[in-house]
Design a protein around this motif. Structure first.
Motif, mmCIF file in Angstrom:
data_model
loop_
_atom_site.group_PDB
_atom_site.id
_atom_site.type_symbol
_atom_site.label_atom_id
_atom_site.label_comp_id
_atom_site.label_asym_id
_atom_site.label_seq_id
_atom_site.Cartn_x
_atom_site.Cartn_y
_atom_site.Cartn_z
ATOM 1 N N PHE A 126 0.838 -1.201 0.000
ATOM 2 C CA PHE A 126 0.000 0.000 0.000
ATOM 3 C C PHE A 126 0.870 1.248 0.000
ATOM 4 O O PHE A 126 1.972 1.269 0.553
ATOM 5 N N SER A 127 0.368 2.287 -0.623
ATOM 6 C CA SER A 127 1.113 3.542 -0.717
ATOM 7 C C SER A 127 1.262 4.190 0.653
ATOM 8 O O SER A 127 0.512 3.887 1.592
ATOM 9 N N ALA A 128 2.227 5.112 0.743
ATOM 10 C CA ALA A 128 2.413 5.849 1.998
ATOM 11 C C ALA A 128 1.177 6.676 2.312
ATOM 12 O O ALA A 128 0.803 6.843 3.489
ATOM 13 N N GLU A 129 0.498 7.176 1.271
ATOM 14 C CA GLU A 129 -0.722 7.959 1.474
ATOM 15 C C GLU A 129 -1.834 7.088 2.057
ATOM 16 O O GLU A 129 -2.591 7.522 2.928
ATOM 17 N N ALA A 130 -1.929 5.836 1.599
ATOM 18 C CA ALA A 130 -2.929 4.924 2.147
ATOM 19 C C ALA A 130 -2.617 4.604 3.601
ATOM 20 O O ALA A 130 -3.519 4.544 4.443
ATOM 21 N N GLY A 131 -1.329 4.412 3.914
ATOM 22 C CA GLY A 131 -0.942 4.156 5.305
ATOM 23 C C GLY A 131 -1.302 5.317 6.210
ATOM 24 O O GLY A 131 -1.797 5.125 7.325
ATOM 25 N N ALA A 132 -1.077 6.536 5.725
ATOM 26 C CA ALA A 132 -1.445 7.722 6.500
ATOM 27 C C ALA A 132 -2.955 7.818 6.650
ATOM 28 O O ALA A 132 -3.469 8.212 7.708
ATOM 29 N N GLY A 133 -3.689 7.428 5.596
ATOM 30 C CA GLY A 133 -5.143 7.449 5.670
ATOM 31 C C GLY A 133 -5.681 6.463 6.676
ATOM 32 O O GLY A 133 -6.635 6.760 7.412
ATOM 33 N N ILE A 134 -5.089 5.280 6.733
ATOM 34 C CA ILE A 134 -5.500 4.279 7.723
ATOM 35 C C ILE A 134 -5.310 4.826 9.131
ATOM 36 O O ILE A 134 -6.187 4.715 9.987
ATOM 37 N N ALA A 135 -4.158 5.449 9.380
ATOM 38 C CA ALA A 135 -3.882 6.004 10.707
ATOM 39 C C ALA A 135 -4.866 7.113 11.063
ATOM 40 O O ALA A 135 -5.374 7.174 12.189
ATOM 41 N N ALA A 136 -5.164 7.988 10.096
ATOM 42 C CA ALA A 136 -6.080 9.104 10.352
ATOM 43 C C ALA A 136 -7.494 8.609 10.635
ATOM 44 O O ALA A 136 -8.164 9.080 11.558
ATOM 45 N N LEU A 137 -7.970 7.628 9.854
ATOM 46 C CA LEU A 137 -9.322 7.114 10.045
ATOM 47 C C LEU A 137 -9.429 6.299 11.328
ATOM 48 O O LEU A 137 -10.461 6.333 12.010
ATOM 49 N N GLU A 286 1.106 -5.347 8.922
ATOM 50 C CA GLU A 286 1.878 -4.115 9.068
ATOM 51 C C GLU A 286 3.365 -4.408 8.992
ATOM 52 O O GLU A 286 3.849 -5.442 9.470
ATOM 53 N N THR A 287 4.109 -3.493 8.396
ATOM 54 C CA THR A 287 5.561 -3.552 8.382
ATOM 55 C C THR A 287 6.078 -2.197 8.857
ATOM 56 O O THR A 287 5.316 -1.257 9.067
ATOM 57 N N ASP A 288 7.390 -2.101 9.017
ATOM 58 C CA ASP A 288 7.961 -0.828 9.445
ATOM 59 C C ASP A 288 7.671 0.282 8.442
ATOM 60 O O ASP A 288 7.568 1.453 8.801
ATOM 61 N N GLY A 289 7.510 -0.096 7.182
ATOM 62 C CA GLY A 289 7.290 0.916 6.163
ATOM 63 C C GLY A 289 5.847 1.137 5.776
ATOM 64 O O GLY A 289 5.570 1.921 4.870
ATOM 65 N N GLY A 290 4.918 0.452 6.423
ATOM 66 C CA GLY A 290 3.513 0.642 6.073
ATOM 67 C C GLY A 290 2.729 -0.650 6.127
ATOM 68 O O GLY A 290 2.874 -1.433 7.065
ATOM 69 N N TYR A 291 1.931 -0.912 5.090
ATOM 70 C CA TYR A 291 1.068 -2.086 5.051
ATOM 71 C C TYR A 291 1.302 -2.869 3.767
ATOM 72 O O TYR A 291 1.447 -2.292 2.688
ATOM 73 N N LEU A 292 1.348 -4.184 3.909
ATOM 74 C CA LEU A 292 1.498 -5.081 2.771
ATOM 75 C C LEU A 292 0.281 -6.000 2.684
ATOM 76 O O LEU A 292 -0.373 -6.283 3.690
ATOM 77 N N ALA A 293 -0.015 -6.474 1.486
ATOM 78 C CA ALA A 293 -1.128 -7.397 1.281
ATOM 79 C C ALA A 293 -0.661 -8.563 0.428
ATOM 80 O O ALA A 293 0.139 -8.400 -0.497
ATOM 81 N N GLU A 294 -1.157 -9.751 0.761
ATOM 82 C CA GLU A 294 -0.954 -10.943 -0.045
ATOM 83 C C GLU A 294 -2.334 -11.370 -0.536
ATOM 84 O O GLU A 294 -3.204 -11.685 0.273
ATOM 85 N N VAL A 295 -2.548 -11.352 -1.833
ATOM 86 C CA VAL A 295 -3.865 -11.613 -2.403
ATOM 87 C C VAL A 295 -3.849 -12.941 -3.159
ATOM 88 O O VAL A 295 -3.077 -13.127 -4.093
#
Length: 402
Positions: A126-137, A286-295
């Motif tokens: 996930f992008s850094a913007e998505a990670g920031a959005g998750i934290a804000a929401l 979660e990782t140190d750099g944000g969020y990862l997904a395995e689909v």
């Protein structure tokens, strides 16, 4: 070895192959999913690692406690069903899911719906913007990051065409005690999240980015619903029918907090899985750099590009919703196309071929069990049970009452 099918009625149900890759050794574990869930795989890898270390050091292989057999767990679950301990849970879930239809992506290939169909795995960051959005929401709604991601997935599906009543699956470990957490076997359970998505509701108000109705938010007795309990509920003709097993599934994975013991020297590598347990199944961590997904996705129904489109939609919803929490659900545009999966199932079950089934005691028994599990009789004598939504974990419960 990995590509050779595993037949559930024949031993072994697991294979281990050791290979050398440059200066490392890798163990390829091939196991039927009815034997081990993801948590148990980590436990097995930890114990293999401990045993390997002991042998290399010349020590006797030993473990601090004797293992609890999975048969003991299974017997306890059967006893709980028999003495009525499931009744409250069954009643709750029947009420919460009455009329629900699981949502899925519109397929772009002609493959049939089937558990265990050909599949592939796609890794996505996930992008850094998505990670920031998750934290804000999460801060705005007092919800966990996983609840935010699950709600955003429901938003994407409803905006893609699945309708305002969106139901998706969430896989839970279902290990409620310390003893259960050490159990080597399959305890995973599929819970259904049903969300009412109103287009006028703002993300920060909770409508979609904090699901209005989360059927797992119940007391502890209902939350610990045993695997397969829905088969028992469906065997009672007086109970409402549930939706077909979720075509879109989510789970949260603690990759950085393995169930393996601390002294384990083994490292879990990405799975080379070649089967799909659902249309689309996504695990997020979660990782140190944000969020990862395995689909994991059904390659007979979807191209990789369609799955990437879904992930890009989810990424944008999380980023934009976090940046602008007052934004209304109806203002989001997505490129994905989705629908309630029950529509396709209803079309199959309403086929005029139903009247052409053979008439015998055995066939009447099959039709009754089929209807218990799938909600309608088979459309013909040659219909594949698995191709129309059935799976091997549902079938036994229909026969228990006969």
């Amino acid at each position: 070895m990995h590509a050779t099918p595993l037949e559930p009625e024949q031993a072994p149900l697991a294979r281990i192959t050791l290979v050398r890759v440059r200066d490392q050794h890798e163990v390829l574990l091939t196991v039927h999913h009815m034997v081990l869930d993801g948590w148990a795989v980590q436990l097995l890898v930890a114990e293999l690692s401990e045993a390997y270390a002991a042998v290399r050091q010349g020590r006797i292989v030993s473990f601090p406690t004797d293992p609890v057999p999975f048969s003991t767990y299974a017997q306890e679950q059967a006893a709980a069903r028999a003495d009525g301990r499931w009744d409250k849970s069954i009643a709750y879930w029947c009420g919460a899911l009455t009329g629900a239809a699981s949502a899925t992506l519109e397929p772009d290939l002609p493959g049939a719906v089937a558990s265990g169909a050909p599949g592939a795995i796609l890794l996505y960051g996930f992008s850094a913007e998505a990670g920031a959005g998750i934290a804000a929401l999460a801060k705005a709604t007092f919800a966990t990051p996983f609840a935010i991601i699950a709600a955003a997935a429901q938003l994407v599906l409803t905006r893609a065409g699945a309708g305002p009543d969106v139901t998706v699956g969430v896989v839970t470990a279902n290990r409620m005690t310390t003893r259960d957490q050490a159990l080597l076997g399959y305890t995973a359970n599929l819970c259904m999240i049903r969300g009412k998505v109103a287009e006028t509701v703002q993300c920060r108000r909770g409508g979609e980015c904090r699901p209005r109705r989360h059927v797992a938010d119940v007391d502890s007795s209902s939350g610990a619903l045993p695997r397969g309990v829905w088969g028992v509920a469906r065997a009672d003709p007086g109970r409402p029918r549930r939706p077909r097993a979720a075509a879109f599934e989510l789970s949260r994975s603690d990759r950085h907090r393995s169930a393996a013991r601390p002294q384990s020297s083994a490292t879990l590598l990405p799975s080379p899985n070649r089967a799909a347990r659902a249309d689309v199944a996504m695990s997020v961590w979660e990782t140190d750099g944000g969020y990862l997904a395995e689909v994991e996705y059904h390659t007979g129904r979807y191209r990789e590009s369609s799955v990437l489109t879904l992930l890009h939609d989810l990424d944008r919803v999380l980023a934009d919703g976090g940046a602008e929490p007052q934004r209304a659900v109806g203002s989001f545009d997505v490129a994905s196309s989705a629908a309630p999966s029950a529509a396709a199932q209803a079309a199959v079950n309403s086929s005029p071929l139903v009247g052409l089934l053979p008439d015998s005691a055995n066939w009447r028994h099959i039709v009754a069990a089929w209807t218990d599990v799938l909600g309608a009789p088979p459309a013909g004598a040659d219909v594949n049970f698995f191709a129309v939504g059935g799976n091997s974990l549902q079938a036994p419960y229909a026969s228990w009452r006969r």
